[in-house]
Design a protein around this motif. Structure first.
Motif, PDB file in Angstrom:
ATOM      1  N   VAL A 142     -77.190 -27.940 -28.947  1.00 17.48           N
ATOM      2  CA  VAL A 142     -77.802 -28.125 -30.261  1.00 17.48           C
ATOM      3  C   VAL A 142     -79.316 -28.055 -30.144  1.00 17.48           C
ATOM      4  O   VAL A 142     -79.913 -28.685 -29.258  1.00 17.48           O
ATOM      5  N   ALA A 143     -79.927 -27.262 -31.021  1.00 17.50           N
ATOM      6  CA  ALA A 143     -81.380 -27.118 -31.017  1.00 17.50           C
ATOM      7  C   ALA A 143     -82.055 -28.474 -31.165  1.00 17.50           C
ATOM      8  O   ALA A 143     -81.616 -29.335 -31.932  1.00 17.50           O
ATOM      9  N   GLY A 144     -83.131 -28.671 -30.414  1.00 17.48           N
ATOM     10  CA  GLY A 144     -83.860 -29.922 -30.467  1.00 17.48           C
ATOM     11  C   GLY A 144     -83.432 -30.916 -29.402  1.00 17.48           C
ATOM     12  O   GLY A 144     -84.116 -31.910 -29.166  1.00 17.48           O
ATOM     13  N   THR A 145     -82.283 -30.645 -28.770  1.00 18.79           N
ATOM     14  CA  THR A 145     -81.838 -31.499 -27.663  1.00 18.79           C
ATOM     15  C   THR A 145     -82.254 -30.838 -26.350  1.00 18.79           C
ATOM     16  O   THR A 145     -82.993 -29.855 -26.341  1.00 18.79           O
ATOM     17  N   SER A 146     -81.776 -31.355 -25.244  1.00 16.73           N
ATOM     18  CA  SER A 146     -82.101 -30.786 -23.940  1.00 16.73           C
ATOM     19  C   SER A 146     -80.881 -30.871 -23.030  1.00 16.73           C
ATOM     20  O   SER A 146     -79.926 -31.589 -23.311  1.00 16.73           O
ATOM     21  N   ILE A 147     -80.939 -30.138 -21.944  1.00 10.69           N
ATOM     22  CA  ILE A 147     -79.834 -30.101 -20.984  1.00 10.69           C
ATOM     23  C   ILE A 147     -80.417 -30.083 -19.572  1.00 10.69           C
ATOM     24  O   ILE A 147     -81.475 -29.471 -19.345  1.00 10.69           O
ATOM     25  N   ARG A 148     -79.738 -30.747 -18.649  1.00  8.73           N
ATOM     26  CA  ARG A 148     -80.177 -30.716 -17.250  1.00  8.73           C
ATOM     27  C   ARG A 148     -80.045 -29.304 -16.697  1.00  8.73           C
ATOM     28  O   ARG A 148     -79.107 -28.582 -17.021  1.00  8.73           O
ATOM     29  N   VAL A 149     -80.972 -28.933 -15.844  1.00  8.04           N
ATOM     30  CA  VAL A 149     -80.929 -27.610 -15.223  1.00  8.04           C
ATOM     31  C   VAL A 149     -79.597 -27.397 -14.502  1.00  8.04           C
ATOM     32  O   VAL A 149     -78.978 -26.333 -14.620  1.00  8.04           O
ATOM     33  N   GLU A 150     -79.143 -28.394 -13.760  1.00  6.41           N
ATOM     34  CA  GLU A 150     -77.893 -28.228 -13.019  1.00  6.41           C
ATOM     35  C   GLU A 150     -76.710 -28.030 -13.950  1.00  6.41           C
ATOM     36  O   GLU A 150     -75.808 -27.231 -13.664  1.00  6.41           O
ATOM     37  N   ASP A 151     -76.690 -28.732 -15.086  1.00  8.70           N
ATOM     38  CA  ASP A 151     -75.600 -28.544 -16.043  1.00  8.70           C
ATOM     39  C   ASP A 151     -75.649 -27.145 -16.648  1.00  8.70           C
ATOM     40  O   ASP A 151     -74.605 -26.531 -16.903  1.00  8.70           O
ATOM     41  N   ALA A 152     -76.855 -26.639 -16.896  1.00  7.81           N
ATOM     42  CA  ALA A 152     -76.983 -25.273 -17.414  1.00  7.81           C
ATOM     43  C   ALA A 152     -76.459 -24.269 -16.398  1.00  7.81           C
ATOM     44  O   ALA A 152     -75.750 -23.312 -16.748  1.00  7.81           O
ATOM     45  N   ILE A 153     -76.782 -24.474 -15.127  1.00 10.25           N
ATOM     46  CA  ILE A 153     -76.291 -23.593 -14.058  1.00 10.25           C
ATOM     47  C   ILE A 153     -74.772 -23.620 -14.000  1.00 10.25           C
ATOM     48  O   ILE A 153     -74.114 -22.570 -13.955  1.00 10.25           O
ATOM     49  N   LEU A 154     -74.206 -24.817 -14.030  1.00 10.23           N
ATOM     50  CA  LEU A 154     -72.747 -24.941 -13.971  1.00 10.23           C
ATOM     51  C   LEU A 154     -72.092 -24.381 -15.221  1.00 10.23           C
ATOM     52  O   LEU A 154     -70.975 -23.858 -15.161  1.00 10.23           O
ATOM     53  N   GLY A 155     -72.778 -24.474 -16.347  1.00 10.34           N
ATOM     54  CA  GLY A 155     -72.254 -23.883 -17.573  1.00 10.34           C
ATOM     55  C   GLY A 155     -72.135 -22.375 -17.469  1.00 10.34           C
ATOM     56  O   GLY A 155     -71.189 -21.774 -17.984  1.00 10.34           O
ATOM     57  N   LEU A 156     -73.094 -21.745 -16.784  1.00 11.12           N
ATOM     58  CA  LEU A 156     -73.032 -20.301 -16.567  1.00 11.12           C
ATOM     59  C   LEU A 156     -71.943 -19.939 -15.580  1.00 11.12           C
ATOM     60  O   LEU A 156     -71.185 -18.980 -15.783  1.00 11.12           O
ATOM     61  N   VAL A 157     -71.854 -20.703 -14.492  1.00 10.54           N
ATOM     62  CA  VAL A 157     -70.905 -20.384 -13.428  1.00 10.54           C
ATOM     63  C   VAL A 157     -69.463 -20.509 -13.908  1.00 10.54           C
ATOM     64  O   VAL A 157     -68.618 -19.652 -13.625  1.00 10.54           O
TER      65      VAL A 157
END
Length: 405
Positions: free
Chosen positions: A103-118
């Motif tokens: 959701v726009a305006g929130t944030s995500i941990r870099v590691e979670d973003a990486i795992l989301g892609l993988v």
């Protein structure tokens, strides 16, 4: 000489018909996606098998391999940290599925973003990483193409970080094999992320799209992909007896056919059994039009399905939102901006897989980030996995949610 006169409306109709015939010629069937496959031994650089290795096609979500390459570069340079939170933009939120529902305006941990892609091949997470590293997705795509040239990908051009359809975004089987080899060699410290079969995010278990990894001994990555123009793609690598092989299939007619072909290529390379014939272009042409009509895993679909679906029935709308029974499993069929949209998602899912959710309870939960998660609860693990598998085969997103505690 007799000259037949034509009135103005008739002339206009005739001209329009000629223009349409020139611009939109009729064809018996849509052309199949380009097909290519390659098997290499990265230790020696020897090509063990090849078919159309330099035939250009769209990479689909294999694009995210390069997105992750640059993310790993940034981690090594100290420009990013795994526990760092990076912002979610409106552009990221509005990306088409597959996605995590950021959701726009929130944030995500870099590691979670990486795992989301993988695992999930999340397009919203791809944009978040791209903007954190390159400022804009367009600027990041230029960095991707530059990196591609640096590591020897001569015939690849990137236009976005996700792999969503773009006719100018091109690659080849040989270039994808080159990228696979570079990921393993350059980022051996981060490469184990590609072997993750799932991870927990926002209370849900996100499972990997690479189902072959669960059934092929020694496989530890890398990435699946699909858009209409490319067919089903897979870059895979496996290790047996200390020897690693890389197999790439682009343009498979189905995820099952693609997975089986990659397994056959690897078996051939490891000396398990001789390699049979590759998929024929005739077979691909016969199957792909049906696939295009039903499965669009990396292309826009979920929002359109929700927008066009009928309003939920009184039965679906009246269902309460009970808490899941202790130890019960659930499936999450979407993340929405409103409770009403979540109910619509439940109603749509009930029509798609009625037998698989029979007896389950539909509920819409508001998460800590403000999105509304549509779930069917009270399921067994086997039933949840079967339901998600069925939904994904029909082109709809689904996540298995493990019981808490």
């Amino acid at each position: 000489m007799f000259r037949r006169s034509i009135d103005l409306p008739s002339r206009i109709s005739l001209v329009a018909a000629i223009v349409c015939a020139l611009l939109f010629p009729l064809s018996a069937e849509a052309a199949p996606p380009p097909y290519a496959e390659l098997l290499i031994d990265p230790a020696t650089g020897v090509v063990l098998h090849a078919q159309n290795p330099d035939l250009p096609t769209q990479p689909a979500s294999l694009t995210k391999m390069m997105t992750l390459f640059l993310a790993f570069d940034s981690l090594d340079k100290g420009e990013l940290a795994l526990d760092q939170f990076i912002p979610v933009s409106r552009r990221a939120q509005n990306m088409s599925p597959s996605k995590l529902g950021l959701v726009a305006g929130t944030s995500i941990r870099v590691e979670d973003a990486i795992l989301g892609l993988v695992t999930r091949s999340a397009n919203d997470a791809a944009v978040v990483l791209a903007e954190a590293i390159g400022g804009t997705e367009e600027g990041f795509a230029e960095m991707m193409t530059m990196k591609a040239r640096m590591i020897g990908m001569r015939n690849t051009t990137f236009l976005n970080a996700s792999g969503l359809p773009n006719v100018r975004q091109k690659t080849t089987a040989r270039d994808i094999a080159t990228l696979s080899q570079a990921l393993i060699k350059t980022h051996s410290r981060h490469y184990p992320y590609f072997s993750r079969s799932s991870f927990s995010y926002n209370g849900a278990v996100v499972h990997s799209h690479n189902r072959l990894m669960n059934r092929y001994d020694g496989m530890d990555g890398i990435k699946t992909g699909f858009v209409n123009a490319s067919g089903f793609n897979l870059a895979a690598t496996a290790v047996r007896d200390g020897r690693r092989l890389i197999a790439v299939v682009l343009g498979g007619s189905s995820s099952r056919e693609r997975d089986n072909r990659v397994a056959a290529l690897l078996d051939h390379g490891f000396g398990v059994k001789p390699l049979g014939r590759s998929v024929s272009t005739v077979a691909v042409a016969a199957v792909v039009p049906t696939v295009r009509a039903t499965i669009k895993a990396d292309a826009p679909r979920a929002e359109k399905a929700v927008a066009q679906s009928p309003k939920p029935t009184a039965k679906a709308a009246a269902k309460p939102a009970p808490a899941a029974k202790p130890g019960s499993w659930a499936i999450q069929v979407g993340s929405y901006k409103s409770h009403k949209a979540g109910q619509t998602g439940l109603a749509t899912t009930e029509k798609v897989i009625p037998a698989h959710v029979k007896g389950a309870q539909g509920t819409v939960l508001k998460s800590r980030t403000g999105v509304f998660q549509a779930r069917f609860t009270g399921m067994t693990k086997a039933a949840a996995e079967q339901a998600c598998s069925r939904l994904e085969s029909k082109g709809q997103d689904c996540m298995v949610v493990a019981p808490r505690g």
